[in-house]
Design an enzyme around this catalytic site. Structure first.
Site, PDB file in Angstrom:
ATOM      1  N   SER A 137       0.859  -1.174   0.000  1.00  0.00           N
ATOM      2  CA  SER A 137       0.000   0.000   0.000  1.00  0.00           C
ATOM      3  C   SER A 137       0.896   1.225   0.000  1.00  0.00           C
ATOM      4  CB  SER A 137      -0.877   0.000   1.263  1.00  0.00           C
ATOM      5  OG  SER A 137      -1.488   1.257   1.470  1.00  0.00           O
ATOM      6  N   TYR A 150      -2.010  -0.414  10.576  1.00  0.00           N
ATOM      7  CA  TYR A 150      -2.086  -0.797   9.160  1.00  0.00           C
ATOM      8  C   TYR A 150      -0.766  -0.501   8.454  1.00  0.00           C
ATOM      9  CZ  TYR A 150      -3.655  -0.836   4.294  1.00  0.00           C
ATOM     10  OH  TYR A 150      -3.778  -1.098   2.947  1.00  0.00           O
TER      11      TYR A 150
END
Length: 295
Positions: A137, A150
């Site tokens: 990501s 995350y």
């Protein structure tokens, strides 16, 4: 070399979004896709020509073992062309508020589960000179406020991928990282729901400290997702990363991901802090923008 219709590709987290879109794109290109899902209803919805849904929760060792047997015992004797580690969850909260079980669960799904799957299928990839594709990501390069868990797992995924690439290169197995930015997927919507639940559960003191920030992150994530690429466009990039004859070591998805990746390499921490704060500031509730300035 074997043709695409004589090869398997395993993808995790294929129930919806980028995973489902990638599975369909790979099937369109002629591969037989083992598409990992966690519920039978998702398997029934995904099944189509070239896409074989398999129950695969990457935190369950028994299910990982079952998929390795499925690959080894493929009725057509097809080699494993690639594994695409795509499964993931997003639980956003300030470091102070996120419980330790939630921290551990996020790392179990977003990092350790992928390592377990990769280790299990590496013998098949060694035999086929195959490929590992890890879906990271932009959060693996830049950690926004409330994205600590995350982004922490994604930063670790990036480091693990670098180590793995250097370990496997001499043995003919390639490792590729894909770094999506804004993509219109169901995972973002679920993450926003969880953030709203966090806001509702905060004490008055916690709400005074972090309420405005969480509301800003929810607004920012909503706008970021709406302006992002479609899951189908992201799926085409992931499919290319898995099948290109000479793949790059990293692919970004979306101009936002490409821009932030470059900025993270050239800006100082303080300048990057100010840039991220300025980007988030318009999303704060009225009257709280001043508290969003990074010092």
């Amino acid at each position: 070399m074997t043709t695409s219709d004589e090869q398997l590709i395993l993808i995790t987290g294929a129930s919806t979004g980028m995973g489902a879109a990638t599975a369909r794109e790979l099937a369109r290109r002629g591969y037989h896709v083992l598409a990992g899902v966690r519920r039978q209803a998702d398997a029934d919805a995904l099944r189509t020509t070239g896409v074989e849904p398999v129950l695969l929760d990457i935190t369950e060792p028994e299910q990982i073992e079952a998929i390795t047997r499925r690959i080894a015992d493929d009725p057509a004797g097809r080699p494993l062309r690639a594994v695409i580690n795509n499964a993931g969850i997003a639980v956003n909260a300030p470091v102070e508020l996120l419980s330790m079980p939630e921290w551990r669960h996020q790392f179990e799904v977003n990092l350790f589960g992928h390592i377990a799957v990769t280790k299990a299928v590496l013998p098949a990839l060694h035999a086929s000179s195959g490929r590992v594709v890890n879906i990271s990501s932009i959060g693996g390069k830049v950690a926004m406020p409330t994205y600590g868990a995350y982004a922490g797992a994604k930063f670790a995924m990036e480091a693990m991928s670098d180590a793995l690439r250097r370990e496997l290169a001499p043995h003919g197995v390639q490792v590729v990282v894909v770094e999506p930015g804004g993509v219109r997927t169901e995972m973002t919507g679920r993450g926003i729901e969880r953030m709203n639940e966090t806001v509702a559960a905060m004490t008055a003191v916690e709400r005074g400290r972090y309420g405005g920030l969480l509301q800003a992150v929810i607004s920012h994530a909503t706008a970021f997702t709406k302006s992002g690429l479609s899951a189908e466009a992201a799926g085409r990039i992931i499919a290319e990363a898995a099948t290109a004859r000479r793949p790059r070591t990293r692919y970004t998805i979306g101009r936002d991901a490409a821009m932030l990746t470059r900025l993270s390499r050239i800006l100082s921490d303080r300048l990057l802090d100010r840039l991220l704060a300025a980007d988030l500031r318009p999303h704060f509730p009225k009257g709280q923008q001043a508290t969003a300035v990074a010092h």
